[in-house]
Design a protein around this motif. Sequence first.
Motif, PDB file in Angstrom:
ATOM      1  N   LEU A 122      -3.959  28.396 -33.493  1.00 18.37           N
ATOM      2  CA  LEU A 122      -4.668  27.613 -34.501  1.00 18.37           C
ATOM      3  C   LEU A 122      -4.647  28.319 -35.849  1.00 18.37           C
ATOM      4  CD1 LEU A 122      -6.543  25.272 -35.358  1.00 18.37           C
ATOM      5  CD2 LEU A 122      -8.468  26.626 -34.457  1.00 18.37           C
ATOM      6  N   GLN A 123      -4.933  29.615 -35.840  1.00 17.66           N
ATOM      7  CA  GLN A 123      -4.969  30.391 -37.081  1.00 17.66           C
ATOM      8  C   GLN A 123      -3.618  30.385 -37.789  1.00 17.66           C
ATOM      9  OE1 GLN A 123      -5.556  34.704 -36.670  1.00 17.66           O
ATOM     10  NE2 GLN A 123      -7.153  34.559 -38.242  1.00 17.66           N
ATOM     11  N   SER A 124      -2.528  30.422 -37.020  1.00  9.58           N
ATOM     12  CA  SER A 124      -1.194  30.411 -37.597  1.00  9.58           C
ATOM     13  C   SER A 124      -0.936  29.128 -38.372  1.00  9.58           C
ATOM     14  CB  SER A 124      -0.146  30.573 -36.491  1.00  9.58           C
ATOM     15  OG  SER A 124       1.157  30.491 -37.022  1.00  9.58           O
ATOM     16  N   VAL A 125      -1.298  27.996 -37.805  1.00  7.49           N
ATOM     17  CA  VAL A 125      -1.114  26.717 -38.485  1.00  7.49           C
ATOM     18  C   VAL A 125      -2.050  26.621 -39.689  1.00  7.49           C
ATOM     19  CG1 VAL A 125      -1.319  24.210 -38.248  1.00  7.49           C
ATOM     20  CG2 VAL A 125      -0.312  25.554 -36.405  1.00  7.49           C
ATOM     21  N   GLU A 126      -3.293  27.078 -39.526  1.00  6.63           N
ATOM     22  CA  GLU A 126      -4.251  27.019 -40.637  1.00  6.63           C
ATOM     23  C   GLU A 126      -3.781  27.859 -41.815  1.00  6.63           C
ATOM     24  OE1 GLU A 126      -8.452  26.035 -38.367  1.00  6.63           O
ATOM     25  OE2 GLU A 126      -7.849  28.128 -38.561  1.00  6.63           O
ATOM     26  N   ALA A 127      -3.216  29.028 -41.542  1.00  3.81           N
ATOM     27  CA  ALA A 127      -2.725  29.888 -42.627  1.00  3.81           C
ATOM     28  C   ALA A 127      -1.616  29.189 -43.405  1.00  3.81           C
ATOM     29  CB  ALA A 127      -2.232  31.216 -42.053  1.00  3.81           C
ATOM     30  N   VAL A 141      -4.551  19.414 -35.633  1.00  3.37           N
ATOM     31  CA  VAL A 141      -5.529  18.708 -34.802  1.00  3.37           C
ATOM     32  C   VAL A 141      -5.313  19.050 -33.332  1.00  3.37           C
ATOM     33  CG1 VAL A 141      -6.308  16.424 -34.038  1.00  3.37           C
ATOM     34  CG2 VAL A 141      -5.888  16.843 -36.466  1.00  3.37           C
ATOM     35  N   GLN A 142      -4.052  19.108 -32.915  1.00  2.00           N
ATOM     36  CA  GLN A 142      -3.731  19.485 -31.532  1.00  2.00           C
ATOM     37  C   GLN A 142      -4.259  20.882 -31.216  1.00  2.00           C
ATOM     38  OE1 GLN A 142      -1.440  17.959 -28.824  1.00  2.00           O
ATOM     39  NE2 GLN A 142      -2.735  19.484 -27.843  1.00  2.00           N
ATOM     40  N   PHE A 143      -3.974  21.848 -32.094  1.00  2.00           N
ATOM     41  CA  PHE A 143      -4.400  23.228 -31.847  1.00  2.00           C
ATOM     42  C   PHE A 143      -5.917  23.388 -31.987  1.00  2.00           C
ATOM     43  CE2 PHE A 143       0.019  25.045 -33.034  1.00  2.00           C
ATOM     44  CZ  PHE A 143       0.460  24.803 -31.745  1.00  2.00           C
ATOM     45  N   ASP A 144      -6.534  22.554 -32.815  1.00  2.00           N
ATOM     46  CA  ASP A 144      -7.998  22.558 -32.929  1.00  2.00           C
ATOM     47  C   ASP A 144      -8.617  22.179 -31.584  1.00  2.00           C
ATOM     48  OD1 ASP A 144     -10.516  22.514 -34.697  1.00  2.00           O
ATOM     49  OD2 ASP A 144     -10.543  20.493 -33.840  1.00  2.00           O
ATOM     50  N   TRP A 145      -8.075  21.111 -30.964  1.00  2.00           N
ATOM     51  CA  TRP A 145      -8.550  20.751 -29.626  1.00  2.00           C
ATOM     52  C   TRP A 145      -8.336  21.898 -28.648  1.00  2.00           C
ATOM     53  CZ3 TRP A 145     -11.011  18.603 -25.753  1.00  2.00           C
ATOM     54  CH2 TRP A 145     -10.497  18.734 -24.467  1.00  2.00           C
ATOM     55  N   ASP A 146      -7.131  22.471 -28.647  1.00  2.00           N
ATOM     56  CA  ASP A 146      -6.815  23.543 -27.707  1.00  2.00           C
ATOM     57  C   ASP A 146      -7.808  24.696 -27.830  1.00  2.00           C
ATOM     58  OD1 ASP A 146      -4.624  22.100 -26.831  1.00  2.00           O
ATOM     59  OD2 ASP A 146      -3.156  23.253 -27.988  1.00  2.00           O
ATOM     60  N   PHE A 147      -8.159  25.060 -29.072  1.00  2.00           N
ATOM     61  CA  PHE A 147      -9.093  26.168 -29.266  1.00  2.00           C
ATOM     62  C   PHE A 147     -10.488  25.807 -28.782  1.00  2.00           C
ATOM     63  CE2 PHE A 147     -12.328  28.087 -32.136  1.00  2.00           C
ATOM     64  CZ  PHE A 147     -12.300  29.374 -31.604  1.00  2.00           C
ATOM     65  N   HIS A 148     -11.003  24.658 -29.219  1.00  2.00           N
ATOM     66  CA  HIS A 148     -12.358  24.288 -28.815  1.00  2.00           C
ATOM     67  C   HIS A 148     -12.447  24.095 -27.307  1.00  2.00           C
ATOM     68  CE1 HIS A 148     -14.558  24.019 -32.580  1.00  2.00           C
ATOM     69  NE2 HIS A 148     -13.459  23.531 -33.133  1.00  2.00           N
ATOM     70  N   HIS A 149     -11.384  23.541 -26.705  1.00  2.00           N
ATOM     71  CA  HIS A 149     -11.393  23.404 -25.255  1.00  2.00           C
ATOM     72  C   HIS A 149     -11.383  24.779 -24.581  1.00  2.00           C
ATOM     73  CE1 HIS A 149      -9.409  23.030 -21.266  1.00  2.00           C
ATOM     74  NE2 HIS A 149     -10.345  22.112 -21.137  1.00  2.00           N
ATOM     75  N   ALA A 150     -10.618  25.716 -25.147  1.00  2.00           N
ATOM     76  CA  ALA A 150     -10.570  27.062 -24.567  1.00  2.00           C
ATOM     77  C   ALA A 150     -11.950  27.713 -24.547  1.00  2.00           C
ATOM     78  CB  ALA A 150      -9.588  27.937 -25.349  1.00  2.00           C
ATOM     79  N   THR A 151     -12.717  27.515 -25.606  1.00  2.00           N
ATOM     80  CA  THR A 151     -14.035  28.164 -25.668  1.00  2.00           C
ATOM     81  C   THR A 151     -14.975  27.675 -24.571  1.00  2.00           C
ATOM     82  OG1 THR A 151     -14.990  26.559 -27.237  1.00  2.00           O
ATOM     83  CG2 THR A 151     -13.860  28.489 -28.175  1.00  2.00           C
ATOM     84  N   VAL A 152     -14.802  26.446 -24.116  1.00  2.00           N
ATOM     85  CA  VAL A 152     -15.715  25.887 -23.107  1.00  2.00           C
ATOM     86  C   VAL A 152     -15.065  25.801 -21.725  1.00  2.00           C
ATOM     87  CG1 VAL A 152     -16.988  24.577 -24.838  1.00  2.00           C
ATOM     88  CG2 VAL A 152     -15.100  23.475 -23.617  1.00  2.00           C
ATOM     89  N   SER A 153     -13.828  26.263 -21.589  1.00  2.00           N
ATOM     90  CA  SER A 153     -13.072  26.027 -20.359  1.00  2.00           C
ATOM     91  C   SER A 153     -13.626  26.751 -19.140  1.00  2.00           C
ATOM     92  CB  SER A 153     -11.598  26.419 -20.562  1.00  2.00           C
ATOM     93  OG  SER A 153     -11.474  27.791 -20.894  1.00  2.00           O
ATOM     94  N   ALA A 154     -14.494  27.739 -19.332  1.00  2.00           N
ATOM     95  CA  ALA A 154     -15.100  28.431 -18.196  1.00  2.00           C
ATOM     96  C   ALA A 154     -16.330  27.710 -17.672  1.00  2.00           C
ATOM     97  CB  ALA A 154     -15.467  29.869 -18.583  1.00  2.00           C
ATOM     98  N   CYS A 155     -16.712  26.610 -18.294  1.00  2.00           N
ATOM     99  CA  CYS A 155     -17.860  25.831 -17.824  1.00  2.00           C
ATOM    100  C   CYS A 155     -17.550  25.287 -16.422  1.00  2.00           C
ATOM    101  CB  CYS A 155     -18.151  24.685 -18.790  1.00  2.00           C
ATOM    102  SG  CYS A 155     -19.512  23.605 -18.265  1.00  2.00           S
ATOM    103  N   ASP A 156     -18.519  25.392 -15.533  1.00  2.00           N
ATOM    104  CA  ASP A 156     -18.321  25.043 -14.123  1.00  2.00           C
ATOM    105  C   ASP A 156     -18.858  23.659 -13.778  1.00  2.00           C
ATOM    106  OD1 ASP A 156     -20.977  25.664 -14.524  1.00  2.00           O
ATOM    107  OD2 ASP A 156     -21.206  26.773 -12.632  1.00  2.00           O
ATOM    108  N   MET A 157     -18.829  22.721 -14.739  1.00  2.00           N
ATOM    109  CA  MET A 157     -19.384  21.382 -14.519  1.00  2.00           C
ATOM    110  C   MET A 157     -18.304  20.334 -14.786  1.00  2.00           C
ATOM    111  SD  MET A 157     -23.059  22.061 -16.421  1.00  2.00           S
ATOM    112  CE  MET A 157     -23.789  20.521 -15.856  1.00  2.00           C
ATOM    113  N   PRO A 158     -17.518  19.962 -13.766  1.00  2.00           N
ATOM    114  CA  PRO A 158     -16.379  19.062 -13.967  1.00  2.00           C
ATOM    115  C   PRO A 158     -16.746  17.720 -14.582  1.00  2.00           C
ATOM    116  CG  PRO A 158     -16.251  20.105 -11.811  1.00  2.00           C
ATOM    117  CD  PRO A 158     -17.592  20.458 -12.380  1.00  2.00           C
TER     118      PRO A 158
END
Length: 227
Positions: A122-127, A141-158
Amino acid sequence: MTPKTFFADLDGESVGDTALRRIRSDIIRGQLRPNERLKLDGLRTAYGVSVTTLREILNRLVVEGFVVAEGQRGFEVAPVSEADLRDICELRLLLECHALRRAVQLGTLDWEAHVVSAHHKLQSVEAKLIGGAPSSVEQWVQFDWDFHHATVSACDMPALMATHSNVFDRYLRYHLQALDFRGKPAADEHRKLRDLVIARDADQAVALLTSHVRAGMEHILATGRFT
C-alpha cells in the motif's frame, strides 16, 4: 478469507460463482451504473449464464445490498447517496473496530508479518501517487482493502468477518466511483495504524481507525458525486 479480486477469474469457481463475482465486481467498479436496469437477456449474453441462474444471482445481490428488486419491473443496480454512504461507513466501523480488537488480542507473529507486508504494498502505491508518478487509484483501492483486511484477519469470528467483507465491498463501490486519493494524510494514517496494531495498542488503533474511515468518507463526499 481471500483478498478482493476485481479482475482475474478464480480457480475452482463454478460458472454461476464466476458470474456472481463478475456482476458484483462490475457494480462495485461502476461498470454497471447506479439505478441501471438489469435486463436479463443482456446479462445472459454478457455473463454467459442462464436466466434462471441470473435470477438467483440478482436475488443474492439484493440481499447483499448491491441490487434492488422492483417487483414485476425486474432488477436495478442499487442507487448511491450521501445517506447510504454515511450508513455504510458507520456499519463498517462497528464491525471493523470489534474485529480489530479481537485481532490485536489474538494475532500471531505471522499475522504481524501479514500486516507489515500488506502495508508495504500500500505504501509503495501511495508514495507514487503522492509523488505525482503515474499510478492507478483503482490499484490503491485494492491495496487499501488488502491492508485493512490484514489488520483484522486474526479475528476469530467468521460470521462477523463475512459481514464486514460485504460492507467493505459496498464502501469500495463509493471509493471506486470517486476515484480520488486523499493524499499524504491517508498515507500517514495507514503507517500509524500499522505501528499501533503491531504494538498491540488496541485503544489507540481503534481511535485512529475511526477517524481515518470517517475522514475518507468525508473526502469521498467532497467530490460532489453523491449529493
